[in-house]
Motif scaffolding. Structure first.
Motif, PDB file in Angstrom:
ATOM      1  N   UNK A   9      14.104  -8.401   6.088  1.00 42.27           N
ATOM      2  CA  UNK A   9      14.909  -8.532   7.302  1.00 42.27           C
ATOM      3  C   UNK A   9      14.456  -7.566   8.391  1.00 42.27           C
ATOM      4  N   UNK A  10      13.759  -6.491   8.009  1.00 39.24           N
ATOM      5  CA  UNK A  10      13.210  -5.520   8.967  1.00 39.24           C
ATOM      6  C   UNK A  10      11.728  -5.770   9.240  1.00 39.24           C
ATOM      7  N   UNK A  11      11.243  -6.945   8.870  1.00 31.23           N
ATOM      8  CA  UNK A  11       9.867  -7.367   9.125  1.00 31.23           C
ATOM      9  C   UNK A  11       8.845  -6.501   8.383  1.00 31.23           C
ATOM     10  N   UNK A  12       9.162  -6.207   7.135  1.00 27.08           N
ATOM     11  CA  UNK A  12       8.239  -5.514   6.235  1.00 27.08           C
ATOM     12  C   UNK A  12       7.718  -6.533   5.221  1.00 27.08           C
ATOM     13  N   UNK A  13       6.403  -6.646   5.020  1.00 29.72           N
ATOM     14  CA  UNK A  13       5.895  -7.522   3.962  1.00 29.72           C
ATOM     15  C   UNK A  13       6.438  -7.074   2.600  1.00 29.72           C
ATOM     16  N   UNK A  14       6.746  -8.042   1.754  1.00 30.06           N
ATOM     17  CA  UNK A  14       7.359  -7.723   0.457  1.00 30.06           C
ATOM     18  C   UNK A  14       6.689  -8.527  -0.650  1.00 30.06           C
ATOM     19  N   UNK A  15       6.851  -8.010  -1.886  1.00 32.74           N
ATOM     20  CA  UNK A  15       6.588  -8.759  -3.104  1.00 32.74           C
ATOM     21  C   UNK A  15       7.765  -8.546  -4.040  1.00 32.74           C
ATOM     22  N   UNK A  16       8.132  -9.597  -4.763  1.00 37.48           N
ATOM     23  CA  UNK A  16       9.300  -9.551  -5.647  1.00 37.48           C
ATOM     24  C   UNK A  16       8.908 -10.114  -7.014  1.00 37.48           C
ATOM     25  N   UNK A  17       9.012  -9.265  -8.053  1.00 37.54           N
ATOM     26  CA  UNK A  17       8.631  -9.646  -9.408  1.00 37.54           C
ATOM     27  C   UNK A  17       9.882  -9.935 -10.238  1.00 37.54           C
ATOM     28  N   UNK A  18       9.883 -11.084 -10.938  1.00 39.22           N
ATOM     29  CA  UNK A  18      11.080 -11.552 -11.641  1.00 39.22           C
ATOM     30  C   UNK A  18      10.653 -12.504 -12.753  1.00 39.22           C
ATOM     31  N   UNK A  19      11.125 -12.266 -13.980  1.00 37.87           N
ATOM     32  CA  UNK A  19      10.737 -13.132 -15.098  1.00 37.87           C
ATOM     33  C   UNK A  19      11.693 -14.303 -15.296  1.00 37.87           C
ATOM     34  N   UNK A  20      12.726 -14.417 -14.470  1.00 41.49           N
ATOM     35  CA  UNK A  20      13.579 -15.602 -14.517  1.00 41.49           C
ATOM     36  C   UNK A  20      14.903 -15.392 -15.216  1.00 41.49           C
ATOM     37  N   UNK A  21      15.785 -16.370 -15.057  1.00 40.72           N
ATOM     38  CA  UNK A  21      17.115 -16.294 -15.649  1.00 40.72           C
ATOM     39  C   UNK A  21      17.103 -16.598 -17.139  1.00 40.72           C
ATOM     40  N   UNK A  22      18.227 -16.295 -17.793  1.00 43.12           N
ATOM     41  CA  UNK A  22      18.390 -16.542 -19.224  1.00 43.12           C
ATOM     42  C   UNK A  22      19.882 -16.504 -19.541  1.00 43.12           C
ATOM     43  N   UNK A  23      20.294 -16.951 -20.730  1.00 46.19           N
ATOM     44  CA  UNK A  23      21.729 -17.012 -21.048  1.00 46.19           C
ATOM     45  C   UNK A  23      22.445 -15.658 -21.046  1.00 46.19           C
ATOM     46  N   UNK A  24      21.693 -14.551 -21.137  1.00 46.59           N
ATOM     47  CA  UNK A  24      22.314 -13.218 -21.148  1.00 46.59           C
ATOM     48  C   UNK A  24      22.485 -12.634 -19.750  1.00 46.59           C
ATOM     49  N   UNK A  25      22.055 -13.353 -18.718  1.00 47.99           N
ATOM     50  CA  UNK A  25      22.177 -12.857 -17.344  1.00 47.99           C
ATOM     51  C   UNK A  25      23.640 -12.596 -16.991  1.00 47.99           C
ATOM     52  N   UNK A  26      23.926 -11.365 -16.564  1.00 45.84           N
ATOM     53  CA  UNK A  26      25.273 -10.935 -16.171  1.00 45.84           C
ATOM     54  C   UNK A  26      26.289 -11.151 -17.296  1.00 45.84           C
ATOM     55  N   UNK A  27      25.818 -10.968 -18.512  1.00 43.06           N
ATOM     56  CA  UNK A  27      26.677 -11.044 -19.690  1.00 43.06           C
ATOM     57  C   UNK A  27      26.604  -9.728 -20.458  1.00 43.06           C
ATOM     58  N   UNK A  28      27.636  -9.429 -21.259  1.00 38.25           N
ATOM     59  CA  UNK A  28      27.581  -8.217 -22.084  1.00 38.25           C
ATOM     60  C   UNK A  28      26.425  -8.229 -23.085  1.00 38.25           C
ATOM     61  N   UNK A  29      25.825  -9.369 -23.295  1.00 40.55           N
ATOM     62  CA  UNK A  29      24.755  -9.510 -24.288  1.00 40.55           C
ATOM     63  C   UNK A  29      23.359  -9.184 -23.745  1.00 40.55           C
ATOM     64  N   UNK A  30      23.253  -8.723 -22.498  1.00 43.84           N
ATOM     65  CA  UNK A  30      21.950  -8.340 -21.939  1.00 43.84           C
ATOM     66  C   UNK A  30      21.587  -6.952 -22.472  1.00 43.84           C
ATOM     67  N   UNK A  31      21.074  -6.924 -23.699  1.00 45.78           N
ATOM     68  CA  UNK A  31      20.850  -5.673 -24.425  1.00 45.78           C
ATOM     69  C   UNK A  31      19.364  -5.349 -24.574  1.00 45.78           C
ATOM     70  N   UNK A  32      19.100  -4.068 -24.886  1.00 55.13           N
ATOM     71  CA  UNK A  32      17.731  -3.546 -24.905  1.00 55.13           C
ATOM     72  C   UNK A  32      16.858  -4.173 -25.979  1.00 55.13           C
ATOM     73  N   UNK A  33      17.459  -4.618 -27.088  1.00 55.93           N
ATOM     74  CA  UNK A  33      16.641  -5.168 -28.170  1.00 55.93           C
ATOM     75  C   UNK A  33      16.063  -6.543 -27.842  1.00 55.93           C
ATOM     76  N   UNK A  34      16.442  -7.111 -26.709  1.00 53.81           N
ATOM     77  CA  UNK A  34      15.927  -8.419 -26.299  1.00 53.81           C
ATOM     78  C   UNK A  34      14.784  -8.321 -25.291  1.00 53.81           C
ATOM     79  N   UNK A  35      14.398  -7.102 -24.958  1.00 50.33           N
ATOM     80  CA  UNK A  35      13.338  -6.882 -23.976  1.00 50.33           C
ATOM     81  C   UNK A  35      11.967  -7.085 -24.617  1.00 50.33           C
ATOM     82  N   UNK A  36      11.073  -7.718 -23.890  1.00 50.38           N
ATOM     83  CA  UNK A  36       9.676  -7.859 -24.304  1.00 50.38           C
ATOM     84  C   UNK A  36       8.868  -6.783 -23.586  1.00 50.38           C
ATOM     85  N   UNK A  37       8.820  -5.593 -24.179  1.00 50.85           N
ATOM     86  CA  UNK A  37       8.174  -4.455 -23.518  1.00 50.85           C
ATOM     87  C   UNK A  37       6.665  -4.623 -23.435  1.00 50.85           C
TER      88      UNK A  37
END
Length: 321
Positions: free
Chosen positions: A263-291
């Motif tokens: 919005x301030x006219x700065x070039x940007x890049x946005x990295x995101x692996x996508x949604x999943x059933x745990x999005x914004x749920x209590x089940x978004x836990x560390x053991x599900x991360x693909x490090x």
């Protein structure tokens, strides 16, 4: 109250001194899956209570990020050491307890360059369900750990800080690392930053944002938004060797902190692996991360950043439509 001042050096001087040559890579500081998982385990632990804006858990997370900044030799670049305080409105209507003290956490790698690359990720989440937009049918009282959203992005932020502060190079750009607060309440931390920036916004080379980069799906790949925000991005991407599948999208606006910079006219890049059933749920836990995959994503980001540092300040392009 102090404000960090970033020194200005002529871009011509950098070219004459070879400042934009290909940068050497130090294998010892390449992205490390073990370190990534450790960051996420700590930030997304139950004792952080979901890192809600204004909460004790978010303050603990801020202290952890500050310790990593100090470890990597980043200079305090907020208005109160590493902190940039602001007031976040939790609800649309002001009622008791609807205004929360919040802090962006800002560290500077000062290479005494004329322009600066901003690396960002938000470190807040939904707390115990009283704020933000939980998908749980009865969210209150449930800890929303936010391992992917967005402890994964903060881990990426810290790994990029570790790499660029420890690779033995003096880069031709400064780096400003920002852990944003109150993103879940409407990008409040990044909006506050661009309106009260600790450096001139026009001196930002580009902004790279990581939000949910921990759940890589090899069928989908990692999405990279903002590809249309500078006419130079296609040439920056030409020679990258990715260990993960990726695709690009032109849009520069969107539901994460890069939108405030676009919005301030700065070039940007946005990295995101996508949604999943745990999005914004209590089940978004560390053991599900693909490090392991996240380490490869961060390595891809390093290649892109290093390619972008071979160029003069990126021109901004508005994305039509």
């Amino acid at each position: 109250m102090t404000t960090r001042t970033i020194a200005l050096i002529s871009p011509v001087l950098f070219f004459l001194t070879g400042g934009f040559q290909v940068l050497a890579q130090d294998v010892s500081v390449r992205p490390d899956a073990t370190i990534i998982q450790q960051h996420i385990n700590i930030l997304a632990a139950d004792k952080m209570k979901g890192r809600g804006t204004g909460s004790k858990g978010l303050k603990k997370a801020a202290r952890y990020i500050e310790r990593q900044y100090r470890k990597y030799g980043l200079s305090p670049a907020g208005t109160r050491k590493y902190k940039q305080p602001f007031i976040a409105r939790v609800r649309k209507v002001t009622v008791k307890d609807s205004l929360r003290k919040a802090n962006n956490i800002i560290g500077l790698l000062d290479n005494r360059a004329p322009y600066t690359i901003v690396i960002g990720a938000h470190y807040d989440h939904l707390g115990t369900g009283q704020q933000g937009s939980s998908k749980h049918p009865e969210p209150e009282g449930h800890i929303h750990n936010g391992a992917d959203d967005n402890a994964s992005g903060v881990a990426g932020l810290l790994e990029l800080a570790r790499y660029f502060s420890g690779n033995g190079e003096t880069e031709p750009y400064n780096f400003l690392f920002i852990a944003f607060s109150a993103e879940e309440l409407g990008l409040l931390g990044s909006k506050y930053f661009v309106e009260h920036s600790v450096l001139p916004v026009e001196n930002i080379h580009f902004m790279l944002n990581m939000d949910m980069i921990g759940r890589y799906d090899p069928q989908r790949g990692i999405g990279i938004g903002g590809y249309g925000t500078s006419s130079d991005w296609p040439s920056v991407f030409e020679d990258v060797q990715a260990g993960v599948k990726f695709f690009t999208d032109d849009a520069g606006s969107g539901g994460s902190d890069h939108g405030s910079f676009y919005a301030k006219q700065v070039p940007v890049l946005f990295f995101h692996t996508g949604g999943h059933p745990d999005y914004h749920m209590p089940s978004d836990d560390a053991d599900k991360i693909n490090a392991e995959a996240e380490a490869k994503i961060i390595d891809l980001e390093i290649q892109i950043i290093e390619n972008a540092m071979k160029k003069e300040k990126l021109p901004f392009t508005e994305v039509k439509g």
